[in-house]
Design a protein around this motif. Structure first.
Motif, PDB file in Angstrom:
ATOM      1  N   GLU A 243      -1.785  -0.707  -2.269  1.00 42.54           N
ATOM      2  CA  GLU A 243      -1.290  -0.315  -3.627  1.00 42.54           C
ATOM      3  C   GLU A 243      -2.282  -0.906  -4.638  1.00 42.54           C
ATOM      4  N   GLU A 244      -2.619  -2.247  -4.174  1.00 41.84           N
ATOM      5  CA  GLU A 244      -3.506  -2.868  -5.027  1.00 41.84           C
ATOM      6  C   GLU A 244      -5.109  -2.483  -4.911  1.00 41.84           C
ATOM      7  N   ILE A 245      -5.385  -2.162  -3.773  1.00 41.22           N
ATOM      8  CA  ILE A 245      -6.864  -1.654  -3.446  1.00 41.22           C
ATOM      9  C   ILE A 245      -7.243  -0.457  -3.538  1.00 41.22           C
ATOM     10  N   GLN A 246      -6.223   0.440  -3.348  1.00 44.63           N
ATOM     11  CA  GLN A 246      -6.335   2.076  -3.310  1.00 44.63           C
ATOM     12  C   GLN A 246      -5.153   2.691  -3.884  1.00 44.63           C
ATOM     13  N   PRO A 247      -4.904   2.554  -5.392  1.00 45.17           N
ATOM     14  CA  PRO A 247      -3.709   3.181  -5.802  1.00 45.17           C
ATOM     15  C   PRO A 247      -3.586   4.356  -5.751  1.00 45.17           C
ATOM     16  N   GLY A 248      -4.803   5.396  -5.754  1.00 46.49           N
ATOM     17  CA  GLY A 248      -4.823   6.677  -6.005  1.00 46.49           C
ATOM     18  C   GLY A 248      -5.415   7.165  -4.538  1.00 46.49           C
ATOM     19  N   PRO A 249      -5.455   8.470  -4.097  1.00 40.96           N
ATOM     20  CA  PRO A 249      -6.195   8.871  -2.813  1.00 40.96           C
ATOM     21  C   PRO A 249      -7.661   8.669  -2.864  1.00 40.96           C
ATOM     22  N   ASP A 250      -8.202   8.822  -4.013  1.00 47.14           N
ATOM     23  CA  ASP A 250      -9.753   8.787  -4.372  1.00 47.14           C
ATOM     24  C   ASP A 250     -10.165   7.566  -5.354  1.00 47.14           C
ATOM     25  N   THR A 251      -9.130   6.756  -5.478  1.00 46.71           N
ATOM     26  CA  THR A 251      -9.370   5.533  -6.388  1.00 46.71           C
ATOM     27  C   THR A 251      -9.433   4.189  -5.731  1.00 46.71           C
TER      28      THR A 251
ATOM     29  N   LEU B  19      -4.479  -4.003   6.498  1.00 50.25           N
ATOM     30  CA  LEU B  19      -5.109  -2.664   6.286  1.00 50.25           C
ATOM     31  C   LEU B  19      -3.485  -1.468   6.282  1.00 50.25           C
ATOM     32  N   VAL B  20      -2.705  -1.756   7.230  1.00 50.03           N
ATOM     33  CA  VAL B  20      -1.494  -0.878   7.136  1.00 50.03           C
ATOM     34  C   VAL B  20      -0.230  -1.710   7.448  1.00 50.03           C
ATOM     35  N   TRP B  21       0.518  -1.425   6.505  1.00 50.88           N
ATOM     36  CA  TRP B  21       1.828  -2.028   6.283  1.00 50.88           C
ATOM     37  C   TRP B  21       2.779  -1.306   5.591  1.00 50.88           C
ATOM     38  N   HIS B  22       4.089  -1.085   5.813  1.00 50.95           N
ATOM     39  CA  HIS B  22       5.151  -0.252   5.259  1.00 50.95           C
ATOM     40  C   HIS B  22       5.350  -0.391   3.824  1.00 50.95           C
ATOM     41  N   SER B  23       5.101  -1.800   3.573  1.00 52.12           N
ATOM     42  CA  SER B  23       5.658  -2.162   1.926  1.00 52.12           C
ATOM     43  C   SER B  23       4.115  -2.265   1.106  1.00 52.12           C
ATOM     44  N   GLN B  24       4.684  -2.288  -0.180  1.00 51.98           N
ATOM     45  CA  GLN B  24       3.259  -2.276  -1.036  1.00 51.98           C
ATOM     46  C   GLN B  24       2.644  -1.261  -0.866  1.00 51.98           C
ATOM     47  N   LEU B  25       3.164  -0.064  -0.656  1.00 55.37           N
ATOM     48  CA  LEU B  25       2.253   1.265  -0.343  1.00 55.37           C
ATOM     49  C   LEU B  25       2.510   2.192  -1.734  1.00 55.37           C
ATOM     50  N   PRO B  26       1.294   2.641  -2.189  1.00 53.13           N
ATOM     51  CA  PRO B  26       1.465   3.686  -3.237  1.00 53.13           C
ATOM     52  C   PRO B  26       2.110   4.991  -2.808  1.00 53.13           C
ATOM     53  N   ALA B  27       2.878   5.665  -3.779  1.00 54.10           N
ATOM     54  CA  ALA B  27       3.899   6.674  -3.628  1.00 54.10           C
ATOM     55  C   ALA B  27       3.180   7.917  -2.692  1.00 54.10           C
ATOM     56  N   TYR B  28       1.760   8.133  -3.143  1.00 50.39           N
ATOM     57  CA  TYR B  28       0.988   9.487  -2.365  1.00 50.39           C
ATOM     58  C   TYR B  28       1.057   8.991  -0.778  1.00 50.39           C
ATOM     59  N   VAL B  29       1.057   7.610  -0.346  1.00 47.10           N
ATOM     60  CA  VAL B  29       1.052   7.522   1.016  1.00 47.10           C
ATOM     61  C   VAL B  29       2.659   7.542   1.521  1.00 47.10           C
TER      62      VAL B  29
END
Length: 378
Positions: free
Chosen positions: A85-93, A118-128
């Motif tokens: 969520e910090e490094i890629q908050p949007g699909p193209d951001t 790289l992959v974690w269930h927490s601190q994920l942006p909503a789109y994921v």
């Protein structure tokens, strides 16, 4: 074993360079006596000594923390700045500033640099988090891993590819990745990371890995990857421990079991909570939170000497184990630099005063730090 020949003179020089790069006026007055061995130097022939760093240290604002980082540590892990969520908050951001700064900090200090995660269930942006279509979720994961791991290929030394994918009984956590993609997402994540960063070590990282049931889950996960011809280089055992547990024998049994699969073992996220936990919580689920109460914050103004000694004893017992297992253990990382930084001030109850690390809130060495400096002499 990894060796990190960090000299005191070099440490002071690195601090000065770091200060200039950060635009701060940092005096090279680390707590250790000039010329005395540092924590990293004492354990250089055994394993890396790591610390989690935050945005204040990456940006150069926490000058005291940076002095300690340069003087006593040989590896760094990002506390939050590389989470999805910090490094890629949007699909193209993508937001690279702090992540780039983190890697540059590690390079300036000649650290063993860890990417987390790289992959974690927490601190994920909503789109994921809210994706239910397998093809879409697979595409998100592929893009994220290829882009992030690929950007730092050759610069990051080890990636926590997958974080906390297991329940306490060793079964798979019902994360969005598992519910939508099944266990194949684990194989795919490690394969993608290996392709994007072929010279970077790849790790699985989780808490409570001393527990026998969860241990079996990790062994099954490692075997899954190995049976599919996918590289995994190490298992990170998060050390969110307390003054009474887990038993040293349980930690030792897990180190032996994981090493027996042919991978390295890292002690990650090490800290020792000193505060009561009446709900008898296990592990480090960051989604748990409870209302504060005075009974649950017994040391707001300072820690009694008797408790400080207990912390020192516990750290000494743990490091004695790590030294005995140093053929398997390649890194021991503290989850923070000093007590002011620790996440345990706000978990599982916000606003408490905890004392879990080797340096106090003013970045002064504690009794536990002094004990570890002399442990190998005893």
């Amino acid at each position: 074993m990894p060796k990190f020949p960090l000299l005191s003179l070099l440490s002071a020089l690195l601090v000065a360079v770091l200060a200039a790069c950060a635009g701060t006026n940092v005096a090279s007055n680390a707590p250790a006596t000039p010329g005395a061995p540092s924590l990293a130097e004492v354990y250089a022939d055994n394993f890396y000594i790591g610390a989690a760093v935050n945005a204040r240290q990456i940006s150069g604002r926490d000058t005291a923390g940076l002095r300690l980082l340069a003087s006593d540590f040989s590896s760094i892990t990002p506390e939050n700045v590389m989470k999805w969520e910090e490094i890629q908050p949007g699909p193209d951001t993508y937001t690279w500033e702090l992540a780039d700064g983190y890697v540059e900090l590690g390079e300036r200090l000649d650290m063993w640099i860890i990417g987390h995660t790289l992959v974690w269930h927490s601190q994920l942006p909503a789109y994921v988090r809210e994706t239910t279509d397998p093809d879409q979720l697979r595409a998100y994961m592929e893009d994220h891993i290829r882009t992030v791991a690929g950007r730092y290929a050759g610069r990051i030394d080890g990636w926590d590819v997958l974080n906390e994918a297991l329940n306490e009984d060793g079964s798979y956590r019902e994360s969005v990745f598992y519910k939508v993609l099944g266990e194949q997402y684990i194989v795919d994540a490690f394969r993608l990371a290996a392709e994007a960063a072929p010279n970077t070590q790849l790790y699985y990282n989780d808490y409570n890995l001393n527990n026998p049931q969860k241990r079996q889950g990790v062994l099954r996960l490692v075997k899954l990857l190995q049976d599919n011809g996918v590289r995994i280089d190490g298992v990170g055992m998060q050390g969110h421990y307390n003054l009474n547990g887990p038993p040293i024998a349980e930690v030792e049994a897990s180190i032996d079991a994981y090493a027996g699969t042919g991978v390295n073992v890292m002690i990650t996220e090490l800290d020792l909570t000193t505060l009561p936990n009446p709900w008898d919580l296990d592990g480090a689920d960051v989604n748990q939170d409870f209302e504060n109460s005075p009974e649950m914050n017994p040391y707001p103004d300072g820690l009694p000497d008797s408790v400080s000694t207990k912390i020192a004893d516990r750290y000494a017992d743990l490091f004695d184990l790590f030294l005995r297992k140093d053929e398997a253990v390649t890194r021991v990382t503290l989850w923070g630099i000093n007590d002011a930084q620790t996440w345990l001030n706000n978990w599982p109850i916000r606003g408490r005063t905890n004392y879990p690390l080797l340096f106090d809130r003013e970045s002064r060495p504690k009794e536990a730090y002094d004990r570890l400096l002399t442990l190998k002499d005893n």
